[in-house]
Structures are given as structure tokens and as C-alpha cells.
Design a protein around this motif. Structure first.
Motif, PDB file in Angstrom:
ATOM      1  N   SER A  70       3.431   0.944   3.151  1.00 53.64           N
ATOM      2  CA  SER A  70       3.154   0.086   4.299  1.00 53.64           C
ATOM      3  C   SER A  70       2.836  -1.316   3.821  1.00 53.64           C
ATOM      4  N   PRO A  82      -4.275  -0.288  11.136  1.00 53.55           N
ATOM      5  CA  PRO A  82      -2.812  -0.291  11.042  1.00 53.55           C
ATOM      6  C   PRO A  82      -2.370  -0.254   9.593  1.00 53.55           C
ATOM      7  N   GLY A  83      -1.386   0.575   9.308  1.00 55.42           N
ATOM      8  CA  GLY A  83      -0.859   0.639   7.956  1.00 55.42           C
ATOM      9  C   GLY A  83      -1.734   1.364   6.965  1.00 55.42           C
ATOM     10  N   ALA A  84      -2.885   1.830   7.375  1.00 51.11           N
ATOM     11  CA  ALA A  84      -3.790   2.536   6.466  1.00 51.11           C
ATOM     12  C   ALA A  84      -3.436   4.016   6.429  1.00 51.11           C
ATOM     13  N   THR A  85      -4.211   4.761   5.686  1.00 51.55           N
ATOM     14  CA  THR A  85      -3.988   6.201   5.578  1.00 51.55           C
ATOM     15  C   THR A  85      -3.959   6.840   6.959  1.00 51.55           C
ATOM     16  N   GLN A  86      -2.937   7.646   7.182  1.00 53.49           N
ATOM     17  CA  GLN A  86      -2.820   8.360   8.442  1.00 53.49           C
ATOM     18  C   GLN A  86      -3.129   9.831   8.217  1.00 53.49           C
ATOM     19  N   TYR A  87      -3.753  10.433   9.224  1.00 54.26           N
ATOM     20  CA  TYR A  87      -4.160  11.830   9.165  1.00 54.26           C
ATOM     21  C   TYR A  87      -3.382  12.576  10.233  1.00 54.26           C
ATOM     22  N   PHE A  88      -2.704  13.645   9.801  1.00 51.16           N
ATOM     23  CA  PHE A  88      -1.745  14.321  10.651  1.00 51.16           C
ATOM     24  C   PHE A  88      -2.291  15.596  11.272  1.00 51.16           C
ATOM     25  N   TYR A  96       0.871  -1.183   0.000  1.00 50.43           N
ATOM     26  CA  TYR A  96       0.000   0.000   0.000  1.00 50.43           C
ATOM     27  C   TYR A  96       0.896   1.217   0.000  1.00 50.43           C
ATOM     28  N   ASN A 124       3.478  -4.118   9.163  1.00 54.17           N
ATOM     29  CA  ASN A 124       2.261  -3.603   8.547  1.00 54.17           C
ATOM     30  C   ASN A 124       1.507  -2.633   9.445  1.00 54.17           C
ATOM     31  N   TYR A 125       2.077  -2.336  10.593  1.00 56.58           N
ATOM     32  CA  TYR A 125       1.444  -1.359  11.458  1.00 56.58           C
ATOM     33  C   TYR A 125       1.838   0.064  11.086  1.00 56.58           C
ATOM     34  N   LYS A 126       2.875   0.235  10.307  1.00 58.55           N
ATOM     35  CA  LYS A 126       3.461   1.558  10.158  1.00 58.55           C
ATOM     36  C   LYS A 126       3.568   1.986   8.703  1.00 58.55           C
ATOM     37  N   LEU A 127       3.723   3.284   8.545  1.00 65.25           N
ATOM     38  CA  LEU A 127       4.070   3.846   7.259  1.00 65.25           C
ATOM     39  C   LEU A 127       5.560   4.167   7.276  1.00 65.25           C
ATOM     40  N   PHE A 139      -2.303   1.379  19.408  1.00 65.00           N
ATOM     41  CA  PHE A 139      -3.430   0.850  18.648  1.00 65.00           C
ATOM     42  C   PHE A 139      -4.745   0.922  19.434  1.00 65.00           C
ATOM     43  N   PRO A 162       1.505  17.055   7.276  1.00 66.31           N
ATOM     44  CA  PRO A 162       1.308  16.404   5.972  1.00 66.31           C
ATOM     45  C   PRO A 162      -0.173  16.122   5.737  1.00 66.31           C
ATOM     46  N   TYR A 177       1.753  12.148   0.292  1.00 68.98           N
ATOM     47  CA  TYR A 177       1.321  13.228   1.157  1.00 68.98           C
ATOM     48  C   TYR A 177       1.924  14.518   0.641  1.00 68.98           C
ATOM     49  N   LEU A 231       1.273   5.596  -0.544  1.00 65.72           N
ATOM     50  CA  LEU A 231       0.551   6.846  -0.383  1.00 65.72           C
ATOM     51  C   LEU A 231       1.459   8.012  -0.757  1.00 65.72           C
TER      52      LEU A 231
END
Lengths: 114, 112
Positions: free
Chosen positions: A93, B97-103, A32, A99-102, B50, A44, A36, A34
Motif C-alpha cells: 500500500s 487507510p492503507g494500514a494492516t487489515q484484519y479479515f 508499506y 494509499n487507501y487500499k492494499l 472510511f 487471511p 498474510y 505486508l
């Protein structure tokens, strides 16, 4: 070991032309990806993403291409606008125990000249 | 209103001082993260959580601690600040986890 690489620290283009930002990765478990965008004094902002089951994803002026065999992705902005001037981060990721992190690249500063 | 907020936005402190950076979110996400950004180094993960009972170290956790007071709140502490902790600090949230993160908007910390 830098798993996500953005080899161009900066890029300058003319308004109305295409901007192409590149990103390479080394971890074949990433699934996956992305992009930003970051303006000065702001956090970001998520721009666009792509899953490894696709090779292209489009959202308005922004298109991300993924070449899994080359472990390469690119962000195309057409047409470029002065408001697109910002730092762009590629992130990835997925897979294995991470798989917990970007994982982020170091960023590319895009300047769009009027 | 912003979905992810950080306080303070700017902080100047002296070596050896204890400081706390706070993050709040209204997105309803269980996952929260703390990153630091240094010039030319991108974003590096300090700690992540988490859920309220789950705290994990990231890649650069030495010298930092965190507290997850509630689903919506995640604080980062520097027990004894040192100059090389001068950086931009960002909080982020994600649904999975591992998905789009919003800052959040970030905190600029300077340690003299």
C-alpha cells in the motif's frame, strides 16, 4: 496491470528447513508491505509487515526482507513447520491516490512436509 | 470471540436472486472493506468505507452495492446474482487507510 506479483504459485519444503517466499512490485510509490497467511475455509491472517524505511523486519521464525532498488521483498520462515502449510499473500500500500487500499498478489501455496 | 464476523458462511443461490452478505466487527475500526477471492486471482477490492457516511467503489464494484449501517456493520448486496459472482467474499477492517487489515472468515457464495 498486476502491481504485486508472486511468481511462484506453489513451494514445497521439508520440515525444519528454510522457506523463502518471494514478491515483486512495480509501483515505486508503495511504502508499506505486508504478508498474510491463509488456511482453507478461513480468512487471511496478518503475519508480518515492513515499512519502506526499513530493509528487514523480524518476528520469531518469520523475517521479511525489502530490497527497494529491486522492488522485491521476501518472507523467510526458519525453521519451517507443517503448521506453516498455507497460502501466503504479499500485499502493498501507499503513495499517490491509492494509499487507501492494499494491493494483493495472487498468493503462493506453501507445503511443509514432515 | 472473533473480531470480524461474517454471515452467512456459505450460501447457494440462483441466478437473478438478491442476496446480502453481512459483516460485523468489534475492533472499533472506522475503515471497512469488501473483497472477493477467485482461484488464481488473489483478493480484489469491491467496496470500501472510511466511516459511516463514506462509501467508495473499489476495482470491481459492478453488480454490487453496500450499506454501512453503523461503525461496526458493513453489508454487501448482490441485487441480481449471476454465476460469475460465485466466489469467496471477505470483509476486512483497518484502523487507518492503507494500514494492516484484519479479515473475517469469509462467505462462500455459489450462484447457480
Amino acid at each position: 496491470d498486476q502491481q504485486v506479483k508472486q511468481n511462484s504459485p506453489s513451494l514445497s519444503v521439508q520440515e525444519g528447513r528454510i522457506s523463502i517466499l518471494n514478491c515483486d512490485y512495480t509501483n515505486s510509490m508503495f511504502d508499506y508491505f505486508l504478508w498474510y497467511k491463509k488456511y482453507p475455509a478461513e480468512g487471511p491472517t496478518f503475519l508480518i509487515s515492513i515499512s519502506s524505511i526499513k530493509d528487514k523486519n523480524e518476528d520469531g521464525r518469520f523475517t521479511v526482507f525489502l530490497n527497494k532498488s529491486a522492488k522485491h521483498l521476501s518472507l523467510h520462515i526458519v525453521p519451517s513447520q507443517p503448521g506453516d502449510s498455507a497460502v501466503y499473500f504479499c500485499a502493498a500500500s501507499g503513495g499517490g491516490g491509492s494509499n487507501y487500499k492494499l494491493t494483493f498478489g495472487k498468493g503462493t501455496l506453501l507445503t511443509v512436509n514432515p | 470471540d472473533a473480531d470480524v464476523t461474517q454471515t452467512p458462511r456459505n450460501r447457494i443461490t440462483k441466478t437473478g436472486k438478491r442476496i446480502m452478505l453481512e459483516c460485523s466487527q468489534t475492533k472499533g475500526h472506522d475503515r471497512m472493506y469488501w473483497y472477493r477471492q477467485d482461484p488464481g486471482l488473489g483478493l480484489r477490492l469491491i467496496y470500501y468505507s472510511f466511516d459511516v457516511k463514506d462509501i467508495n467503489k473499489g476495482e470491481i464494484s459492478d453488480g454490487y452495492s453496500v450499506s454501512r449501517q453503523a461503525q461496526a456493520k458493513f453489508s454487501l448486496s448482490l441485487e441480481s446474482a449471476i454465476p460469475n459472482q460465485t466466489a469467496l467474499y471477505f470483509c476486512a477492517t483497518s484502523r487507518d487507510p492503507g494500514a494492516t487489515q484484519y479479515f473475517g472468515p469469509g462467505t462462500r457464495l455459489t450462484v447457480l
